[in-house]
Design a protein around this motif. Sequence first.
Motif, PDB file in Angstrom:
ATOM      1  N   THR A  24       0.702  -0.899  -0.273  1.00  0.00           N
ATOM      2  CA  THR A  24      -0.055   0.110  -0.325  1.00  0.00           C
ATOM      3  C   THR A  24       1.194   1.229   0.211  1.00  0.00           C
ATOM      4  N   ASN A  25       0.904   1.911  -0.651  1.00  0.00           N
ATOM      5  CA  ASN A  25       1.966   3.183  -1.449  1.00  0.00           C
ATOM      6  C   ASN A  25       0.636   4.496  -0.686  1.00  0.00           C
ATOM      7  N   GLU A  26      -0.091   4.110  -0.320  1.00  0.00           N
ATOM      8  CA  GLU A  26      -1.188   5.667  -0.257  1.00  0.00           C
ATOM      9  C   GLU A  26      -2.292   5.249   0.947  1.00  0.00           C
ATOM     10  N   CYS A  27      -2.518   6.734   1.184  1.00  0.00           N
ATOM     11  CA  CYS A  27      -3.197   6.533   2.457  1.00  0.00           C
ATOM     12  C   CYS A  27      -4.881   6.183   1.743  1.00  0.00           C
ATOM     13  N   ASN A  28      -5.340   5.562   2.150  1.00  0.00           N
ATOM     14  CA  ASN A  28      -6.633   3.895   1.876  1.00  0.00           C
ATOM     15  C   ASN A  28      -8.058   5.668   1.527  1.00  0.00           C
ATOM     16  N   VAL A  29      -7.765   6.921   2.356  1.00  0.00           N
ATOM     17  CA  VAL A  29      -8.726   8.354   2.576  1.00  0.00           C
ATOM     18  C   VAL A  29      -8.144   9.830   1.437  1.00  0.00           C
ATOM     19  N   LYS A  80      -5.556   9.448  -0.084  1.00  0.00           N
ATOM     20  CA  LYS A  80      -4.603   9.164  -1.146  1.00  0.00           C
ATOM     21  C   LYS A  80      -3.622   9.500  -1.272  1.00  0.00           C
ATOM     22  N   LYS A  81      -2.842  10.257  -0.298  1.00  0.00           N
ATOM     23  CA  LYS A  81      -1.381  10.646  -0.265  1.00  0.00           C
ATOM     24  C   LYS A  81      -0.583   9.819   0.216  1.00  0.00           C
ATOM     25  N   VAL A  82       0.079  10.187  -0.526  1.00  0.00           N
ATOM     26  CA  VAL A  82       1.824   8.449  -1.097  1.00  0.00           C
ATOM     27  C   VAL A  82       2.258   9.328   0.237  1.00  0.00           C
ATOM     28  N   PHE A  83       2.418   7.733  -0.104  1.00  0.00           N
ATOM     29  CA  PHE A  83       3.817   7.319   1.385  1.00  0.00           C
ATOM     30  C   PHE A  83       5.112   7.255   0.425  1.00  0.00           C
ATOM     31  N   GLU A  84       6.350   8.301   1.846  1.00  0.00           N
ATOM     32  CA  GLU A  84       7.176   8.737   0.976  1.00  0.00           C
ATOM     33  C   GLU A  84       8.369   7.678   2.055  1.00  0.00           C
ATOM     34  N   THR A  85       7.661   7.477   3.193  1.00  0.00           N
ATOM     35  CA  THR A  85       8.320   6.280   4.096  1.00  0.00           C
ATOM     36  C   THR A  85       7.188   5.330   4.376  1.00  0.00           C
ATOM     37  N   SER A  86       8.601   4.361   5.061  1.00  0.00           N
ATOM     38  CA  SER A  86       7.370   3.588   5.475  1.00  0.00           C
ATOM     39  C   SER A  86       6.308   4.010   7.072  1.00  0.00           C
ATOM     40  N   PHE A  87       7.087   4.260   7.545  1.00  0.00           N
ATOM     41  CA  PHE A  87       6.571   4.752   8.962  1.00  0.00           C
ATOM     42  C   PHE A  87       5.254   5.713   8.209  1.00  0.00           C
ATOM     43  N   GLU A  88       4.698   6.656   7.756  1.00  0.00           N
ATOM     44  CA  GLU A  88       3.868   7.294   7.848  1.00  0.00           C
ATOM     45  C   GLU A  88       2.450   6.244   7.493  1.00  0.00           C
ATOM     46  N   ARG A  89       3.297   5.278   7.176  1.00  0.00           N
ATOM     47  CA  ARG A  89       2.205   4.238   7.001  1.00  0.00           C
ATOM     48  C   ARG A  89       1.024   4.370   8.441  1.00  0.00           C
ATOM     49  N   CYS A  90      -0.153   3.973   8.684  1.00  0.00           N
ATOM     50  CA  CYS A  90      -0.574   3.738  10.640  1.00  0.00           C
ATOM     51  C   CYS A  90      -1.649   3.155  10.301  1.00  0.00           C
ATOM     52  N   MET A  91      -1.835   1.947  10.686  1.00  0.00           N
ATOM     53  CA  MET A  91      -2.407   0.939  10.733  1.00  0.00           C
ATOM     54  C   MET A  91      -3.961   1.070  11.889  1.00  0.00           C
ATOM     55  N   ASP A  92      -4.479   1.743  10.968  1.00  0.00           N
ATOM     56  CA  ASP A  92      -6.331   1.634  11.614  1.00  0.00           C
ATOM     57  C   ASP A  92      -7.031   0.828  12.063  1.00  0.00           C
ATOM     58  N   HIS A  93      -7.106   0.712  13.256  1.00  0.00           N
ATOM     59  CA  HIS A  93      -7.571  -0.817  14.035  1.00  0.00           C
ATOM     60  C   HIS A  93      -9.316  -0.173  14.548  1.00  0.00           C
ATOM     61  N   ASP A  94     -10.325  -0.767  14.101  1.00  0.00           N
ATOM     62  CA  ASP A  94     -11.284  -0.995  15.365  1.00  0.00           C
ATOM     63  C   ASP A  94     -10.622  -0.635  16.754  1.00  0.00           C
ATOM     64  N   HIS A  95     -11.146  -0.055  17.853  1.00  0.00           N
ATOM     65  CA  HIS A  95     -10.263  -0.092  18.813  1.00  0.00           C
ATOM     66  C   HIS A  95     -10.782  -0.625  20.233  1.00  0.00           C
ATOM     67  N   CYS A 110      -2.431   7.539   6.381  1.00  0.00           N
ATOM     68  CA  CYS A 110      -1.534   8.171   6.849  1.00  0.00           C
ATOM     69  C   CYS A 110      -1.578   9.024   8.103  1.00  0.00           C
ATOM     70  N   ARG A 111      -0.713   9.753   8.825  1.00  0.00           N
ATOM     71  CA  ARG A 111      -0.721   9.888  10.037  1.00  0.00           C
ATOM     72  C   ARG A 111      -1.659  10.735  10.428  1.00  0.00           C
ATOM     73  N   ASN A 112      -2.088  11.677   9.607  1.00  0.00           N
ATOM     74  CA  ASN A 112      -2.079  12.944   9.345  1.00  0.00           C
ATOM     75  C   ASN A 112      -4.449  12.253   9.489  1.00  0.00           C
ATOM     76  N   CYS A 113      -4.889  10.998   8.944  1.00  0.00           N
ATOM     77  CA  CYS A 113      -5.774  10.631   8.240  1.00  0.00           C
ATOM     78  C   CYS A 113      -5.735  10.071   9.930  1.00  0.00           C
ATOM     79  N   ASN A 114      -4.846   9.516  10.404  1.00  0.00           N
ATOM     80  CA  ASN A 114      -4.752   8.521  11.823  1.00  0.00           C
ATOM     81  C   ASN A 114      -4.984   9.279  12.720  1.00  0.00           C
ATOM     82  N   ASN A 115      -4.251  10.646  13.000  1.00  0.00           N
ATOM     83  CA  ASN A 115      -4.540  11.696  13.718  1.00  0.00           C
ATOM     84  C   ASN A 115      -5.368  12.295  14.350  1.00  0.00           C
ATOM     85  N   MET A 116      -6.216  12.938  13.026  1.00  0.00           N
ATOM     86  CA  MET A 116      -7.623  13.740  12.794  1.00  0.00           C
ATOM     87  C   MET A 116      -9.118  12.635  13.289  1.00  0.00           C
ATOM     88  N   ASP A 117      -8.445  11.827  12.882  1.00  0.00           N
ATOM     89  CA  ASP A 117      -9.805   9.793  12.319  1.00  0.00           C
ATOM     90  C   ASP A 117     -10.637  11.191  11.237  1.00  0.00           C
TER      91      ASP A 117
END
Length: 125
Positions: free
Chosen positions: A80-85, A87-102, A112-119
Amino acid sequence: MPLSAEEKRIRKLEAQKKWREKNKEKIAEYKKEYDKENKDKIAEYQKSPQRIKSTIISGWKKSGLVHEDYDALYKTYIETNECNVCKKVFETSFERCMDHDHTTGLFRQILCRNCNNMDNWKKKI
Ligand SMILES: [Zn+2]
């Protein structure tokens, strides 16, 4: 007078012992060198794809992410090279966030970090 086989054996052992005593530092040096080589092997292993994979997967498990097939999920993750929401392209693997139901722990998507943080994604689905 020629030496007997037993005398030769003892002399050889004594010579070896003397050599070891005389070369204690050299032997220690060899050992150190050997350990260093092994350390490199360990470091090499740390950088190997299998090691990275198992580190990442164990990180997911620790964070409570649940998936029926972690190998398949890992494949999805690295492919996966872009955010599922957004569509921001990941430049490093560290930008990928695994979103899961808490609540259930079930994997949802890769963000991406942004979508993950901001929900942010919640507003889009
Ligand atoms: Zn995003």
